[in-house]
Every structure is written in structure tokens, then in C-alpha cells.
Write a protein that holds these residues in place. Sequence first.
Motif, PDB file in Angstrom:
ATOM      1  N   SER A 140       0.843  -1.204   0.000  1.00 46.37           N
ATOM      2  CA  SER A 140       0.000   0.000   0.000  1.00 46.37           C
ATOM      3  C   SER A 140       0.874   1.248   0.000  1.00 46.37           C
ATOM      4  O   SER A 140       0.571   2.236  -0.673  1.00 46.37           O
ATOM      5  CB  SER A 140      -0.903   0.019   1.235  1.00 46.37           C
ATOM      6  OG  SER A 140      -1.689  -1.137   1.282  1.00 46.37           O
ATOM      7  N   TRP A 164       4.680 -10.782  -5.136  1.00 46.17           N
ATOM      8  CA  TRP A 164       3.308 -10.861  -5.671  1.00 46.17           C
ATOM      9  C   TRP A 164       3.280 -10.439  -7.142  1.00 46.17           C
ATOM     10  O   TRP A 164       2.316  -9.796  -7.583  1.00 46.17           O
ATOM     11  CB  TRP A 164       2.311  -9.989  -4.893  1.00 46.17           C
ATOM     12  CG  TRP A 164       2.530  -9.885  -3.423  1.00 46.17           C
ATOM     13  CD1 TRP A 164       2.743  -8.755  -2.704  1.00 46.17           C
ATOM     14  CD2 TRP A 164       2.521 -10.960  -2.467  1.00 46.17           C
ATOM     15  NE1 TRP A 164       2.879  -9.046  -1.381  1.00 46.17           N
ATOM     16  CE2 TRP A 164       2.746 -10.389  -1.202  1.00 46.17           C
ATOM     17  CE3 TRP A 164       2.372 -12.338  -2.564  1.00 46.17           C
ATOM     18  CZ2 TRP A 164       2.816 -11.148  -0.050  1.00 46.17           C
ATOM     19  CZ3 TRP A 164       2.445 -13.089  -1.406  1.00 46.17           C
ATOM     20  CH2 TRP A 164       2.658 -12.496  -0.178  1.00 46.17           C
ATOM     21  N   GLU A 363      -9.297  -1.001   1.510  1.00 45.13           N
ATOM     22  CA  GLU A 363      -9.120   0.129   2.439  1.00 45.13           C
ATOM     23  C   GLU A 363      -8.508   1.314   1.677  1.00 45.13           C
ATOM     24  O   GLU A 363      -8.930   2.463   1.848  1.00 45.13           O
ATOM     25  CB  GLU A 363      -8.193  -0.264   3.611  1.00 45.13           C
ATOM     26  CG  GLU A 363      -8.795  -1.232   4.621  1.00 45.13           C
ATOM     27  CD  GLU A 363      -8.808  -2.672   4.121  1.00 45.13           C
ATOM     28  OE1 GLU A 363      -8.094  -2.996   3.144  1.00 45.13           O
ATOM     29  OE2 GLU A 363      -9.550  -3.491   4.709  1.00 45.13           O
TER      30      GLU A 363
HETATM   31  C1  LIG Z   1      -3.558 -11.982  -6.407  1.00 49.63           C
HETATM   32  C2  LIG Z   1      -2.607 -10.816  -6.266  1.00 49.63           C
HETATM   33  C3  LIG Z   1      -1.894 -10.374  -7.371  1.00 49.63           C
HETATM   34  C4  LIG Z   1      -0.995  -9.310  -7.247  1.00 49.63           C
HETATM   35  N1  LIG Z   1      -0.265  -8.931  -8.354  1.00 49.63           N
HETATM   36  C5  LIG Z   1       0.670  -7.948  -8.235  1.00 49.63           C
HETATM   37  C6  LIG Z   1       1.496  -7.607  -9.358  1.00 49.63           C
HETATM   38  O1  LIG Z   1       1.382  -8.182 -10.445  1.00 49.63           O
HETATM   39  N2  LIG Z   1       2.436  -6.649  -9.194  1.00 49.63           N
HETATM   40  C7  LIG Z   1       2.598  -5.983  -8.007  1.00 49.63           C
HETATM   41  O2  LIG Z   1       3.448  -5.097  -7.940  1.00 49.63           O
HETATM   42  N3  LIG Z   1       1.833  -6.293  -6.909  1.00 49.63           N
HETATM   43  C8  LIG Z   1       0.889  -7.261  -7.005  1.00 49.63           C
HETATM   44  N4  LIG Z   1       0.107  -7.611  -5.911  1.00 49.63           N
HETATM   45  C9  LIG Z   1       0.384  -6.973  -4.622  1.00 49.63           C
HETATM   46  C10 LIG Z   1      -0.689  -6.002  -4.181  1.00 49.63           C
HETATM   47  O3  LIG Z   1      -0.634  -4.826  -4.955  1.00 49.63           O
HETATM   48  C11 LIG Z   1      -0.442  -5.724  -2.681  1.00 49.63           C
HETATM   49  O4  LIG Z   1      -0.671  -6.931  -1.981  1.00 49.63           O
HETATM   50  C12 LIG Z   1      -1.352  -4.639  -2.146  1.00 49.63           C
HETATM   51  O5  LIG Z   1      -1.017  -3.389  -2.693  1.00 49.63           O
HETATM   52  C13 LIG Z   1      -1.288  -4.558  -0.605  1.00 49.63           C
HETATM   53  O6  LIG Z   1       0.028  -4.451  -0.175  1.00 49.63           O
HETATM   54  P1  LIG Z   1       0.574  -5.411   0.987  1.00 49.63           P
HETATM   55  O7  LIG Z   1       0.241  -6.820   0.608  1.00 49.63           O
HETATM   56  O8  LIG Z   1       1.993  -5.075   1.220  1.00 49.63           O
HETATM   57  O9  LIG Z   1      -0.300  -5.065   2.261  1.00 49.63           O
HETATM   58  P2  LIG Z   1      -0.060  -3.837   3.244  1.00 49.63           P
HETATM   59  O10 LIG Z   1       0.158  -2.603   2.462  1.00 49.63           O
HETATM   60  O11 LIG Z   1       0.998  -4.218   4.228  1.00 49.63           O
HETATM   61  O12 LIG Z   1      -1.458  -3.728   3.964  1.00 49.63           O
HETATM   62  C14 LIG Z   1      -1.834  -4.564   5.072  1.00 49.63           C
HETATM   63  C15 LIG Z   1      -3.210  -4.121   5.532  1.00 49.63           C
HETATM   64  O13 LIG Z   1      -3.157  -2.759   6.014  1.00 49.63           O
HETATM   65  C16 LIG Z   1      -4.106  -1.951   5.316  1.00 49.63           C
HETATM   66  N5  LIG Z   1      -3.551  -0.620   5.079  1.00 49.63           N
HETATM   67  C17 LIG Z   1      -2.294  -0.310   4.666  1.00 49.63           C
HETATM   68  N6  LIG Z   1      -2.164   1.015   4.523  1.00 49.63           N
HETATM   69  C18 LIG Z   1      -3.356   1.571   4.843  1.00 49.63           C
HETATM   70  C19 LIG Z   1      -3.852   2.910   4.882  1.00 49.63           C
HETATM   71  N7  LIG Z   1      -3.085   3.963   4.544  1.00 49.63           N
HETATM   72  N8  LIG Z   1      -5.143   3.105   5.246  1.00 49.63           N
HETATM   73  C20 LIG Z   1      -5.952   2.053   5.579  1.00 49.63           C
HETATM   74  N9  LIG Z   1      -5.528   0.750   5.575  1.00 49.63           N
HETATM   75  C21 LIG Z   1      -4.250   0.522   5.206  1.00 49.63           C
HETATM   76  C22 LIG Z   1      -4.326  -2.656   3.993  1.00 49.63           C
HETATM   77  O14 LIG Z   1      -5.571  -2.322   3.434  1.00 49.63           O
HETATM   78  C23 LIG Z   1      -4.247  -4.117   4.405  1.00 49.63           C
HETATM   79  O15 LIG Z   1      -5.492  -4.559   4.909  1.00 49.63           O
HETATM   80  C24 LIG Z   1      -0.814  -8.665  -5.998  1.00 49.63           C
HETATM   81  C25 LIG Z   1      -1.552  -9.094  -4.879  1.00 49.63           C
HETATM   82  C26 LIG Z   1      -2.433 -10.158  -4.997  1.00 49.63           C
HETATM   83  C27 LIG Z   1      -3.199 -10.604  -3.782  1.00 49.63           C
END
Ligand SMILES: Cc1cc2nc3c(=O)[nH]c(=O)nc-3n(C[C@H](O)[C@H](O)[C@H](O)COP(=O)(O)OP(=O)(O)OC[C@H]3O[C@@H](n4cnc5c(N)ncnc54)[C@H](O)[C@@H]3O)c2cc1C
Length: 378
Positions: A140, A164, A363
Amino acid sequence: MTSVATRGARDLETFASEAEKWLATAVPARWRENRGRLAGKESDALRREWDRMLWKGGYSGLSIPAKFGGRGLGLAEEVVFHVLAGKVQAPDGFTRVGKTLVAPMLIKSGTPGQRETYLPPMMRGEEVWCQGFSEPEAGSDLAGIQTRARPVEGGYLLTGRKVWTSFAQHAQRCLVLAQTQPDAGRYRNLTMLLVDMAQPGITISDIRQISGAVHFAEVRFDDVFVSADDRVGADGEGWQVAMRVLGDERGGVETASRYVEIRSDLDLLLETVGDRPELAGHLRNLDVRAELLRWQLAKVVDREADADSAFQRSASVLKVMWSELWQDVTRLGLSTAPHTHREHWRYQYLEARAVSIYSGTNEIQRNILSERILGLPR
Ligand SMILES: Cc1cc2nc3c(=O)[nH]c(=O)nc-3n(C[C@H](O)[C@H](O)[C@H](O)COP(=O)(O)OP(=O)(O)OC[C@H]3O[C@@H](n4cnc5c(N)ncnc54)[C@H](O)[C@@H]3O)c2cc1C
């Protein structure tokens, strides 16, 4: 893109009927017989073949201008085609990231040389792209990425770890966001690079999802050379380019494919548990939400909306709507369906977990809505 005014409803009807005919014979029998649930090498080969068939059939890059190798049509045709393809359970090719994210970005921000080099093979289904944005400590909070691209003569040496990364195992190229100017401060320190996945120094490791599918991977870059010709925009402009890419990623076309899948799951629920009075209220609620989604899509198809419209701008609303609806449908399916359908619901339920995470979590979509659309204070 042709303007809405110069294209009529009859053109769209003709397009739909041609596309329907083409899809009826084009979808490989093996894929259809297995309801798209083939796995492993056979599935990969069919999906790759599908990308080439789309090109040969004239259905690749429908809304990409013809001079860049696309068909030069509009959002309405994209939506219609995705709905029709969903109905016959056509394969999902591997070129989605390229066509929906990289191509529009190169058209807006790339050099003529980058467009000439990369768009034609992408449209022909010969080159698969992946998107290397997320990192273990930056999802995020994308501006917090740590992957470094150190300037060297003629380009950069790229080092870091992306996670991912969808389709990385199949990709010839990757769109990578990297830090090039560590001292420049947040948002001004990033640069967008087009990376050749055949370069030495790249390691790809599969990541298996909870559903058992392997849709993404971890990608490590260890001193990988990237030519300066493969930089998009200026050094330090990567954040602006990334925001343009994410704007397209949160766009509306995926809603069309997802609507068909959600409708089909909901119809299965109605068929199997629709006569249970205690579920009537719940089912009605899901049905109304599916109708709202269909109504949004119909607005595009009826030409009330097009690429720069409220439909596209309200992509965050659509993403929240369809992802939460699909999760609610699969949750009810898993908890109520007869055992004959248990395997279907188990798979769908687990697959649906991912949809409120990728392309920016729900979110984050709500943050975008409240700040940029409703104008609420942070
Ligand atoms: C099936 C799948 C395919 C994907 N494909 C790609 C891809 O091709 N390329 C790529 O680059 N990425 C890819 N992703 C990654 C995806 O973009 C990230 O998983 C996503 O942006 C969330 O980041 P994170 O997993 O690090 O979670 P985090 O950012 O660590 O978030 C953890 C939790 O905290 C919440 N949160 C974080 N910040 C805030 C905020 N400011 N306000 C409110 N809530 C917040 C989030 O909503 C979440 O519930 C993929 C993910 C999945 C599941």
C-alpha cells in the motif's frame, strides 16, 4: 480512440454479434470441457495460445489505437467482449498486464522507440509483461520501495526484491519501479524502467496461493543491467508514471469479466438453495447488488459513458462493489451449498480472498474515494 459520437449502437451490435460468433468456435474444447480449471503446463500452453488467437482473430488490444497495433475501438467494445468471453468461459491470457497497464502507459508516457519496440509483440501475444511494483515492505505504501537502480554508463544496475508479481514466470518483460535518487526525497526519488526478463541476475520463485493456484511469484534482481533507452519519463519521474499505471489498473474493464463470474456463481446459489426461506433476504440483497453492477456496465455499453467518463473515474467504487459482492456470494455458497458443489465453492471462496487486496486494497480504495472524490480531510 474513435469518439463516442462517431460510433453508433448498430456498430456495437455488429461488433457483439461478430465477437459472439468468433468466441463460439475459438475457445479450445479442452478448456471449455474443464470449465477453465486446467492446471499446470496444459493450462499455461492454452492461455499462451489464446493470446495469439486473440491477435489472429482481431480481438487483441480492442481499445488500443490501430497505429499501435490495436483495433482502435472503445471502452464499450472492451466491456462487451469481456462479458461475452466470460459467458463462454474463454481463457484468461497472460498478456493482460501488458495490454491493460503497460500499453496505455507507453502510449501516454513512452518514447516513439519504446512504442515501436514493445507494443507490436505485446499485441501479437508474443511478449508477456509483468508489473514489479510491490515489495515485502512496500505494498500500500508504494512510495516506500527499496529496489535500487544505480546509474552506470548507458543505463542502470537494478538490485532488489519484488513480490506478488503476477505472470512473472511467463514474462519476457517487467515494468519495474525503482529508486534512482535516494537523496531526492519521497516521491521524487523513483524511476520507471522496462526490464528484459532474459537479462542475467534475475531469479524468479513461484508463490502458491491458498487456493492452490500459482498466479504470481517473487522476483529478485541482482545487478541487472537496464538500458537508459528503457526508462519511461525522466529520472525521478517514476511516481507520476506509476500513478498513471495504477489509474488504468483500477479502471473498469475488469468489472465486466468479474460481473459474469459473479452472476454465474449467484445463479448457481439461486438454483441450489434459492428455495430456502431463511436465505431469501440474503439472496435478494446479493441479487440487487449484482443488478447494480450490471447497470453500471450497461451505462458503458449504452454509450452513456466512455473512457474519460464517470465510469472510469469511479473505478474505486466499482472495485469495492464487485470484490465485496463476490466475497459475499462465495461465503454464502461455501456455508450453504450441497456437497456436490463443495469443491466449486471452496475454490471460488479462496480465489475471492485476493480480490480485495490486489490493484490496491479496498481500504486504500476507500481512502481514494473519501479524499479524491468526496473531498474529505485526511
Ligand atoms: C492476487 C494478487 C496479485 C498481485 N499482483 C501484483 C502484481 O502483479 N504486481 C505488483 O506489484 N503487486 C501485485 N500484488 C500486490 C498487491 O498490490 C499488494 O498486496 C497490495 O497493494 C497490498 O500491499 P501489501 O500486501 O503489502 O499489504 P499492506 O500494504 O501491508 O497492507 C496490510 C493491511 O493494512 C491496510 N492498510 C495499509 N495502509 C493503509 C492505509 N493507509 N489506510 C488504511 N488501511 C491501510 C491494507 O488495506 C491491508 O489490509 C498482488 C496481490 C495479490 C493478492
